[in-house]
Design a protein around this motif. Structure first.
Motif: not given
Length: 167
Positions: A101-117
């Motif tokens: 599940g590493h990529r799935a968790r990473k995808r969630e983190e990166l989506t959140e990072l993109g939204t904050k940016a």
């Protein structure tokens, strides 16, 4: 193009991606045997890409060895798996590998990072430059930014290529 032709091409693509998944699963099962690790292989097709996951309830810690620090081993295994598929099919593969599940968790983190940016770019009215990322990470951030209605672009050279969110 007729609807029948489009349907046939869609079926051909799905069959090709399923074949890629099967080849990748066989390759990864052999790798797990060599490494004496337990894991189940899950296959799916998403868009134009075969997705293969190695999952395990009991030995997730063991599978972390295959993920490595910040996914470095996972990236290398994905490339080796793509090469194994290419060797069998003769075609370049865009297969995506996930482990524990590493990529799935990473995808969630990166989506959140993109939204904050996006929020930061809107409030400051200036471009927001993010840290250097892998191609996978940049793709996820670009998708998140687009979903929020802004544009982004990549700049720099590998391995220091990063996403810039434009206001």
């Amino acid at each position: 193009m007729t609807d029948t032709t489009e349907a046939a091409e869609g079926t051909d693509t799905l069959t090709r991606l399923e074949q890629e998944g099967e080849i990748a699963a066989d390759y990864l099962e052999g790798l797990l045997d060599i490494a004496d690790l337990d894991g189940d292989i899950d296959m799916d097709v998403e868009g134009e890409r075969a997705l293969v996951s190695i999952i395990s309830d009991a030995h997730t810690r063991d599978l972390q060895k295959l993920v490595g620090h910040d996914g470095e081993v996972l990236e290398a295994l994905q490339e080796l798996t793509r090469l194994a598929v290419h060797r069998e099919t003769g075609d370049r593969s865009r297969l995506m590998l996930d482990i524990a599940g590493h990529r799935a968790r990473k995808r969630e983190e990166l989506t959140e990072l993109g939204t904050k940016a996006v929020e930061e770019a809107k409030s400051a009215g200036e471009p927001v430059k993010l840290r250097p990322m892998t191609p996978f990470e940049r793709k996820v951030v670009h998708d998140a930014v687009a979903a929020e209605g802004l544009r982004s672009e990549s700049e720099g050279e590998e391995p220091n290529r990063c996403v810039v969110v434009l206001p």
